[in-house]
Motif scaffolding. Structure first.
Motif: not given
Length: 462
Positions: A445-457
């Motif tokens: 499952x691919x995350x949305x932009x918000x999820x990606x930023x949370x993972x990134x941070x």
């Protein structure tokens, strides 16, 4: 008498903060900027794609071939790995091997929808070679004004080396504004053939090209290329038209001028001649199989063959030999090809990686786009690499520890990893063929932009 103002205006002086407070504020601001920058710098660094190659590489470099030919080349037909060579970058006369360039142009025209296999082609006066000596000039029994389909001409060009078929196809496929020579040069540039020169599509010496003679060139001018150029043409044809393998199985060519099957004509193919007259004369201890591709010879360059050869384990090689015996000899070009491939099989071991495998040492890969922050990559296709038999180690591949890809399907090629191998490859072969393609073991499952930023941070947690 002096007048004085009724009141005196006084400007209040601003009180400056004490020095220690000003220094403290600047230090706090600097710390904030530095801390923020350090945090995002660390996050950026931690989230960078990481593909780690090993410093230890096995030896798969090309060997020097010792064969009875002026030049030779053997490559793996899938990866383009160069396995053996002899004068592979020396320009040679290529004669009828020139027809591979017209073949590639026709294949691209079909892929682009410019015409179909069934499209009729009218034989022009210039392409009518029916009155020429068949012992000197290979051609069909077809006359000016008659038609053959693109497929009939293509098969005639490949299976019988018919000069008129190649000339007619080149005239058909070229732009109206260009000469046949310009057509050949245009396609040569598209294939990035570095050391090729062209005059006519049949591969005839200029003086023997009749209406296709280039008046500005010398009488003895001829199409020339290097074995490397010939291998590149063969590689592209095999990649785009895999059915070409079956052409050597055809004993006879059947064609019908004007589509009239009642007047169908039959001609012995090169494959038929090989099967009947040459095969039994060859010393072939490893039972190599010829699947094509194109012969060609000139008095200056001797016998030539660009071949597709398969061993008993199903491994395919593209081979080129030139100057193998006299140009009138048919056997030596095949024997030199067999000898070249045998030298490769005697000196190299192959290591294959099957599809749907987890590479040794390849754990889960971190991916900020994936739910859970990581994926398992597996091989998408089979690849075979060749290593010198003197090497005892097991082939390994670059290790992917982090790759922030939005390709999370189990069908997509996520990336391709290089083998830890000392090797050279044919110019023009894409990385997707030289390297090992990887895909996801399962749909993620691919995350949305918000999820990606949370993972990134939250990089330190994954």
């Amino acid at each position: 008498m002096k007048f004085r103002p009724a009141y005196k205006s006084e400007t209040k002086k601003k009180r400056r903060l004490p020095l220690f407070l000003r220094v403290l504020i600047w230090l706090l601001l600097a710390a904030l900027v530095l801390g923020t920058g350090s945090f995002f710098g660390a996050a950026y660094w931690a989230n960078k794609d990481r593909i780690v190659n090993s410093s230890t590489k096995l030896d798969g470099s090309a060997m020097k071939l010792k064969v009875n030919a002026k030049s030779a080349l053997v490559i793996d037909a899938t990866t383009g790995q160069i396995l053996g060579e002899k004068n592979a970058n020396q320009q040679i006369g290529i004669a009828s091997q020139s027809k591979m360039l017209t073949a590639y142009a026709i294949l691209q025209g079909i892929d682009d929808g410019d015409y179909q296999w069934t499209t009729p082609v009218t034989i022009s006066k210039s392409a009518d070679w029916s009155d020429k000596d068949t012992a000197m000039y290979a051609h069909l029994d077809v006359h000016e004004g008659q038609t053959l389909t693109v497929k009939e001409l293509f098969e005639a060009m490949f299976t019988t080396s018919a000069n008129d078929a190649s000339l007619a196809l080149a005239d058909f496929a070229k732009k109206k504004s260009e000469t046949q020579q310009e057509f050949l040069n245009r396609w040569s540039k598209k294939l990035k053939l570095k050391n090729a020169v062209w005059y006519n599509a049949a591969g005839q010496v200029n003086d023997d090209a009749f209406d296709y003679e280039v008046k500005s060139a010398k009488k003895d001018a001829e199409n020339k290329a290097t074995p490397t150029d010939l291998a590149m043409m063969a590689y592209q044809i095999l990649k785009d038209f895999p059915d070409i393998r079956g052409y050597y199985e055809k004993i006879g060519l059947v064609y019908s001028p004007n589509g009239d099957e009642t007047t169908a004509k039959i001609k012995l193919t090169e494959g038929g001649k090989f099967e009947r007259e040459i095969k039994s004369q060859l010393n072939n201890p490893k039972n190599l199989t010829f699947e094509g591709l194109k012969t060609g010879s000139t008095p200056q360059s001797g016998g030539g063959l660009t071949g597709i050869v398969k061993d008993q384990n199903g491994h395919e090689f593209i081979t080129v030999v030139s100057g193998a015996g006299k140009y009138t000899d048919s056997k030596e070009r095949y024997q030199a090809t067999i000898d070249a491939v045998n030298q490769i099989l005697d000196n190299y071991q192959n290591q294959s990686v099957d599809a749907k495998q987890i590479l040794p040492g390849q754990g889960k890969t971190k991916n900020a786009w994936a739910k859970g922050g990581q994926v398992q990559l597996i091989t998408q296709e089979k690849r075979t690499y060749w290593i010198k038999k003197s090497e005892k180690g097991k082939l390994s591949f670059a290790k992917v520890t982090r790759y922030n890809s939005q390709s999370l399907s189990d069908d997509d090629t996520v990336l391709s990893v290089a083998p830890n191998l000392k090797a050279t490859y044919l110019d023009g072969v894409p990385d997707s063929q030289k390297k090992l393609p990887l895909t996801n073991q399962e749909m993620v499952e691919q995350l949305d932009e918000k999820g990606y930023r949370q993972n990134w941070l939250s990089f330190w947690k994954s």
